[in-house]
Structure formats: C-alpha cells, structure tokens
Design a protein around this motif. Structure first.
Motif, PDB file in Angstrom:
ATOM      1  N   PHE A   1      30.298  34.484  44.129  1.00 51.46           N
ATOM      2  CA  PHE A   1      31.305  35.080  43.235  1.00 51.46           C
ATOM      3  C   PHE A   1      30.742  36.336  42.561  1.00 51.46           C
ATOM      4  N   ALA A   2      29.443  36.327  42.348  1.00 50.99           N
ATOM      5  CA  ALA A   2      28.802  37.490  41.727  1.00 50.99           C
ATOM      6  C   ALA A   2      28.335  38.488  42.772  1.00 50.99           C
ATOM      7  N   ARG A   3      27.968  37.982  43.948  1.00 56.29           N
ATOM      8  CA  ARG A   3      27.471  38.824  45.053  1.00 56.29           C
ATOM      9  C   ARG A   3      28.265  38.482  46.307  1.00 56.29           C
ATOM     10  N   PRO A   4      29.535  38.859  46.371  1.00 59.55           N
ATOM     11  CA  PRO A   4      30.353  38.444  47.523  1.00 59.55           C
ATOM     12  C   PRO A   4      29.946  39.173  48.817  1.00 59.55           C
ATOM     13  N   GLU A   5      29.303  38.426  49.694  1.00 63.52           N
ATOM     14  CA  GLU A   5      28.862  38.994  50.975  1.00 63.52           C
ATOM     15  C   GLU A   5      29.219  38.039  52.100  1.00 63.52           C
ATOM     16  N   GLY A   6      29.564  38.590  53.264  1.00 63.02           N
ATOM     17  CA  GLY A   6      29.810  37.770  54.444  1.00 63.02           C
ATOM     18  C   GLY A   6      31.000  36.837  54.259  1.00 63.02           C
ATOM     19  N   LEU A   7      31.011  35.804  55.096  1.00 65.10           N
ATOM     20  CA  LEU A   7      32.141  34.859  55.107  1.00 65.10           C
ATOM     21  C   LEU A   7      32.301  34.153  53.762  1.00 65.10           C
ATOM     22  N   LEU A   8      31.164  33.694  53.202  1.00 70.09           N
ATOM     23  CA  LEU A   8      31.219  32.997  51.893  1.00 70.09           C
ATOM     24  C   LEU A   8      31.759  33.924  50.810  1.00 70.09           C
ATOM     25  N   GLY A   9      31.349  35.176  50.884  1.00 69.51           N
ATOM     26  CA  GLY A   9      31.815  36.153  49.892  1.00 69.51           C
ATOM     27  C   GLY A   9      33.316  36.384  50.011  1.00 69.51           C
ATOM     28  N   ARG A  10      33.798  36.453  51.237  1.00 75.40           N
ATOM     29  CA  ARG A  10      35.254  36.650  51.433  1.00 75.40           C
ATOM     30  C   ARG A  10      36.020  35.442  50.898  1.00 75.40           C
ATOM     31  N   LEU A  11      35.464  34.257  51.149  1.00 73.36           N
ATOM     32  CA  LEU A  11      36.093  33.033  50.651  1.00 73.36           C
ATOM     33  C   LEU A  11      36.096  33.029  49.111  1.00 73.36           C
ATOM     34  N   ALA A  12      34.973  33.455  48.522  1.00 69.66           N
ATOM     35  CA  ALA A  12      34.894  33.536  47.054  1.00 69.66           C
ATOM     36  C   ALA A  12      35.981  34.489  46.535  1.00 69.66           C
ATOM     37  N   GLY A  13      36.219  35.556  47.257  1.00 76.82           N
ATOM     38  CA  GLY A  13      37.262  36.511  46.845  1.00 76.82           C
ATOM     39  C   GLY A  13      38.639  35.861  46.822  1.00 76.82           C
ATOM     40  N   VAL A  14      38.930  35.046  47.829  1.00 77.07           N
ATOM     41  CA  VAL A  14      40.229  34.354  47.894  1.00 77.07           C
ATOM     42  C   VAL A  14      40.346  33.404  46.697  1.00 77.07           C
ATOM     43  N   ILE A  15      39.250  32.685  46.403  1.00 78.73           N
ATOM     44  CA  ILE A  15      39.273  31.728  45.283  1.00 78.73           C
ATOM     45  C   ILE A  15      39.439  32.468  43.949  1.00 78.73           C
ATOM     46  N   MET A  16      38.704  33.569  43.793  1.00 77.94           N
ATOM     47  CA  MET A  16      38.782  34.342  42.537  1.00 77.94           C
ATOM     48  C   MET A  16      40.195  34.841  42.279  1.00 77.94           C
ATOM     49  N   ARG A  17      40.859  35.250  43.336  1.00 77.38           N
ATOM     50  CA  ARG A  17      42.224  35.776  43.165  1.00 77.38           C
ATOM     51  C   ARG A  17      43.123  34.724  42.553  1.00 77.38           C
ATOM     52  N   ARG A  18      42.876  33.486  42.958  1.00 81.54           N
ATOM     53  CA  ARG A  18      43.696  32.372  42.487  1.00 81.54           C
ATOM     54  C   ARG A  18      43.264  31.924  41.079  1.00 81.54           C
ATOM     55  N   THR A  19      41.945  31.710  40.907  1.00 78.55           N
ATOM     56  CA  THR A  19      41.484  31.099  39.647  1.00 78.55           C
ATOM     57  C   THR A  19      41.476  32.088  38.471  1.00 78.55           C
ATOM     58  N   ASN A  20      41.371  33.388  38.743  1.00 76.19           N
ATOM     59  CA  ASN A  20      41.279  34.353  37.639  1.00 76.19           C
ATOM     60  C   ASN A  20      42.620  35.005  37.327  1.00 76.19           C
ATOM     61  N   ARG A  21      43.703  34.431  37.863  1.00 75.04           N
ATOM     62  CA  ARG A  21      45.026  35.056  37.701  1.00 75.04           C
ATOM     63  C   ARG A  21      45.402  35.221  36.224  1.00 75.04           C
ATOM     64  N   ARG A  22      45.181  34.157  35.460  1.00 73.22           N
ATOM     65  CA  ARG A  22      45.564  34.220  34.042  1.00 73.22           C
ATOM     66  C   ARG A  22      44.731  35.283  33.297  1.00 73.22           C
ATOM     67  N   ASP A  23      43.451  35.413  33.708  1.00 78.30           N
ATOM     68  CA  ASP A  23      42.575  36.412  33.071  1.00 78.30           C
ATOM     69  C   ASP A  23      43.167  37.812  33.229  1.00 78.30           C
ATOM     70  N   GLN A  24      43.619  38.109  34.436  1.00 78.91           N
ATOM     71  CA  GLN A  24      44.131  39.475  34.691  1.00 78.91           C
ATOM     72  C   GLN A  24      45.367  39.733  33.837  1.00 78.91           C
ATOM     73  N   GLN A  25      46.226  38.701  33.698  1.00 77.09           N
ATOM     74  CA  GLN A  25      47.444  38.844  32.886  1.00 77.09           C
ATOM     75  C   GLN A  25      47.071  39.081  31.421  1.00 77.09           C
ATOM     76  N   GLU A  26      46.087  38.330  30.943  1.00 77.09           N
ATOM     77  CA  GLU A  26      45.694  38.459  29.545  1.00 77.09           C
ATOM     78  C   GLU A  26      45.119  39.848  29.265  1.00 77.09           C
ATOM     79  N   VAL A  27      44.336  40.341  30.206  1.00 78.68           N
ATOM     80  CA  VAL A  27      43.732  41.664  30.029  1.00 78.68           C
ATOM     81  C   VAL A  27      44.811  42.746  30.037  1.00 78.68           C
ATOM     82  N   LEU A  28      45.754  42.610  30.924  1.00 78.54           N
ATOM     83  CA  LEU A  28      46.840  43.596  30.979  1.00 78.54           C
ATOM     84  C   LEU A  28      47.598  43.614  29.640  1.00 78.54           C
ATOM     85  N   GLY A  29      47.771  42.429  29.044  1.00 77.54           N
ATOM     86  CA  GLY A  29      48.467  42.345  27.761  1.00 77.54           C
ATOM     87  C   GLY A  29      47.702  43.019  26.629  1.00 77.54           C
ATOM     88  N   LEU A  30      46.382  43.043  26.731  1.00 75.43           N
ATOM     89  CA  LEU A  30      45.557  43.644  25.675  1.00 75.43           C
ATOM     90  C   LEU A  30      45.418  45.164  25.851  1.00 75.43           C
TER      91      LEU A  30
END
Ligand SMILES: C[S@@+](CC[C@H](N)C(=O)[O-])C[C@H]1O[C@@H](n2cnc3c(N)ncnc32)[C@H](O)[C@@H]1O
Length: 207
Positions: free
Chosen positions: A18-47
C-alpha cells in the motif's frame, strides 16, 4: 525507490504494497485502496475550498480516486499529481482517462520531497494517507512550500480522526507524532490548523 527507506513517523522500513505499490501485489493494493479509502477522499474534498481556475497538486495520488473527484466536482483549471509508483500512475491514468486526454489532469512520477515541478506552480496542494510514509517530513514540507503559490493552501491528512472505521483506528498516528507534524507545519507555513474528521486527522496550512 529505496525499499529500505524508513518512515519518519513509524521509524521502520516502509515495505507494504500500500505504501510501495509495485507489481501484481501493488496493483491489487491499488484496487483495495480505491475501495477502502473512499470515505477519506470525500471528507478531504469537503474540507478543501477550491475556487474556479485554481491549479491543484495531489501528492501520492495512488489509484487516482481523489484526482477523479477533483476533476468531476470542482472547477479547478488543472489537476497535477505526483506519485513514485509506475503501477499507480497507470491505474490513476486509466481511472481519469478522459481528463488526462483533455490535458486537465497531468499525472507524473515524483515524491513529496522531489515533485519535479517548478516553483509556485499550485494554488492548493493535497496529500491523503501519504505523509506518514515519507522518509523525511521536513524535506517534504519544504518542497511543498516551494511549489505552492503565496497564499496557497496545503492539506495533509492521515488515517485516524474520530476512528469511524476499523482501518482508521488501526492506522492512526500516536498523539506525539500528530503534534510533531503540526509543529513542523507551523514552522514552515502559517495558520497551521488541525481538523479531526471521521476517518482522518487532517492539517491545513497557508503558504
Ligand atoms: C496508502 S497509498 C494512498 C493513496 C491515496 N492517496 C489514497 O488515499 O487512497 C500511498 C501512496 O503514496 C505513494 N508514495 C510512497 N512514497 C511516497 C513519497 N515519498 N512521496 C509521495 N508519494 C509516495 C505510494 O506510491 C502510494 O501510491
């Protein structure tokens, strides 16, 4: 990027995909981050208060979800991004294909301490779930001060806040690190202010 680089906040090498997204695992981490950090992005946009015609820089854009919100929900002139991961650059470019093709979104390779951007090239700089993996906090803050225009806003946020999710609670920074971050911001910028969101501890400051 040096995989033995230590985080200023955790004082240990940063090696998770998640901190060093590289290769297949890194791409998978990217897919997970998109899902799990959704609320974070909304909160930041609001601020953020982005005015029409402003240039925005996101540091550590990961899979590009906030870039997409910025492109769709604000009237920013240009959304620039820097991230050291080639995998995240590809994922974010795919998610923002139309805006990249139109030249409104520009995703580059770079880090907080070395954005590669000219002096005073952004009105707003934002960095979410990124600051605690920087190797050198002060080097990052100096660089973001350099690329911000006078009067511009910096927003830095990391998992935590009121701890509305298990992820936010498990990754929150201890109070002494949050104080250290606030003090470092107050040294380089003006009006450093701490915000407790539902899933994030956030800091805003003015150049
Ligand atoms: C945990 S992800 C967060 C991604 C996104 N901001 C989010 O909230 O979903 C961390 C991102 O920071 C990037 N990164 C790692 N070291 C960095 C550094 N020194 N400067 C800027 N970005 C960095 C990684 O490549 C990765 O895309």
């Amino acid at each position: 990027m040096d995989t033995q680089e230590r985080s200023w906040a955790f004082d240990q090498p940063v090696s998770s995909p998640f901190a060093r997204p590289e290769g297949l695992l890194g791409r998978l981490a990217g897919v997970i981050m998109r899902r799990t950090n959704r609320r974070d992005q909304q909160e930041v946009l609001g601020l953020l208060d982005i005015r029409p015609g402003q240039d925005v820089l996101e540091v550590g854009y990961g899979p590009g979800a906030l870039v997409r919100l910025l492109a769709e929900r604000t009237r920013a002139a240009r959304i620039l991004g820097v991230d050291p991961s080639g995998e995240m650059r590809a994922a974010a470019a795919k998610l923002n294909r139309a805006a990249v093709a139109a030249g409104r979104v520009d995703l580059r390779t770079g880090t907080a301490a070395d954005t590669g951007l000219p002096d005073q090239s952004a009105d707003v700089v934002v960095s979410v779930n990124n600051v605690a993996i920087w190797p050198d906090l002060n080097a990052g803050l100096r660089e973001l001060h350099r690329v911000l225009r006078p009067g511009g806003t910096l927003l830095i946020a990391w998992h935590g806040g009121a701890g509305a999710t298990r992820l936010a609670r498990s990754l929150r920074l201890p109070e002494d690190k949050l104080t250290h971050l606030n003090d470092a911001l107050a040294t380089t910028f003006t009006q450093a202010t701490r915000h407790r969101l539902s899933t994030l501890d956030a800091f805003t400051a003015t150049r």
